[in-house]
Each structure stands twice: as structure tokens, then as C-alpha cells.
Design a protein around this motif. Structure first.
Motif, PDB file in Angstrom:
ATOM      1  N   LEU A 152      52.821  35.353  44.271  1.00 35.01           N
ATOM      2  CA  LEU A 152      53.992  35.369  43.399  1.00 35.01           C
ATOM      3  C   LEU A 152      55.010  34.336  43.874  1.00 35.01           C
ATOM      4  O   LEU A 152      55.392  34.310  45.042  1.00 35.01           O
ATOM      5  CB  LEU A 152      54.640  36.751  43.384  1.00 35.01           C
ATOM      6  N   GLY A 191      55.762  37.648  36.331  1.00 36.23           N
ATOM      7  CA  GLY A 191      55.745  36.887  37.567  1.00 36.23           C
ATOM      8  C   GLY A 191      55.239  35.469  37.333  1.00 36.23           C
ATOM      9  O   GLY A 191      54.396  35.228  36.470  1.00 36.23           O
ATOM     10  N   TYR A 222      53.186  32.394  38.866  1.00 40.26           N
ATOM     11  CA  TYR A 222      52.160  32.144  39.871  1.00 40.26           C
ATOM     12  C   TYR A 222      51.693  30.695  39.893  1.00 40.26           C
ATOM     13  O   TYR A 222      50.997  30.291  40.805  1.00 40.26           O
ATOM     14  CB  TYR A 222      50.940  33.043  39.617  1.00 40.26           C
TER      15      TYR A 222
END
Length: 166
Positions: free
Chosen positions: A15, A94, A96
Motif C-alpha cells: 500500500l 488503496g 498500489y
């Protein structure tokens, strides 16, 4: 809203940060009085996922900077200014991808730190914005004015009013 992410205190592997996201509305109103209904926008197809970085400057009322995959080239991220009314289904996701970080950072991207968001959302701040935008509100039209009042809106339907009463 359902929390589909990890429990509080846990950070998923890889993350890079949190971001407010939304989908392009299935139908967008254009033209005089909004009578021209289109599917998606000029640059993004209907349902496209847009990443909304925190606003660093005001692009104009009801407009937000957004990062997404363009209608013409689905491989690269592009930065655009979009109308907030053309977005739906706000939520927190999130980040990434380094390519996404590069696009979200824009001109402030530091090649020495390719995995660092320069102006990140906190998860709580992004969730608060998402919850606020997902509450459906109708713009207030003032007699004698052509457009809806930009700063005033009412809940749909207004509280305490019988929708069957005319």
C-alpha cells in the motif's frame, strides 16, 4: 458504507497511500437545461474509475482534478478536470501502483521517491468526503435565475415533506 479494507491498524502489503475514488456516471446531462443525455464524458467512458487527489487549487465550483484511464487509450493514466456532477459511487481505495502515484503527484512527482504520494489523503478524511458526496442532494433553483444556485442544495426529498402532496 461497507468497510471492505483491512481492519484498523493493519496496513496491506504494497500500500502506497489512500485515495478518494468515484465512477463516471452512467448518464450525464449536457446542453441547455440538461436535456442532452450522454453516456460518460468526452474523456472517460461511463463507469470508468477516477482517482481524485486532494484539491491543491480551486479549478472552479463543482469541478475536481481527476486521474483515470482515457476513453481513447485505456493503458495510460491521464489528468483531467471533471465536473463533480458527472461522478457517482464515491469510496476510498488503496493506491498500489507507481504509475498511479506518478499521475496523482503530477508536477510535484519526485523521481527519487517514485513510491511516495506528495499530497496524500488520510483514510478518515477520504471516507468523510465520500460519505458527504454519496448523500444525494438536489440543487436549489431560484426563480428568475437560469442555473441552480451553486452553494445551496436540499436533501432529496426535503425532510418533513410528503412527496405525494403537490
Amino acid at each position: 458504507m461497507t468497510n471492505t479494507g483491512p481492519a484498523d491498524g493493519e496496513t496491506p502489503d504494497g500500500l502506497l497511500g489512500w485515495c478518494l475514488v468515484a465512477n463516471v456516471a452512467r448518464e450525464t446531462a449536457r446542453g441547455e437545461s440538461g436535456l442532452d443525455i450522454q453516456h460518460g464524458t468526452k474523456h472517460f467512458r461511463a463507469g470508468a474509475l477516477l482517482w481524485l487527489p486532494p484539491v491543491r487549487w480551486d479549478p472552479g465550483h463543482g469541478r475536481w482534478p481527476a486521474v483515470g484511464r482515457h476513453r481513447g487509450n485505456g493503458r495510460r493514466y491521464v489528468n483531467m478536470i471533471v465536473r463533480a456532477d458527472d461522478l457517482e459511487n464515491f469510496r476510498v481505495k488503496g493506491v498500489y501502483s507507481e504509475a498511479l502515484v506518478r499521475s496523482l503527484n503530477g508536477y510535484e512527482h519526485d523521481p527519487a521517491a517514485p513510491r511516495t504520494l506528495q499530497n496524500p489523503w488520510s483514510r478518515e478524511q477520504a471516507q468523510s468526503w465520500a460519505d458527504g458526496r454519496n448523500r444525494h442532494r438536489e440543487p436549489l433553483f431560484i426563480e428568475g435565475h437560469r442555473y441552480a444556485h451553486p452553494r445551496i442544495s436540499v436533501a432529496n426529498p426535503p425532510a418533513g415533506r410528503d412527496p405525494d402532496r403537490r
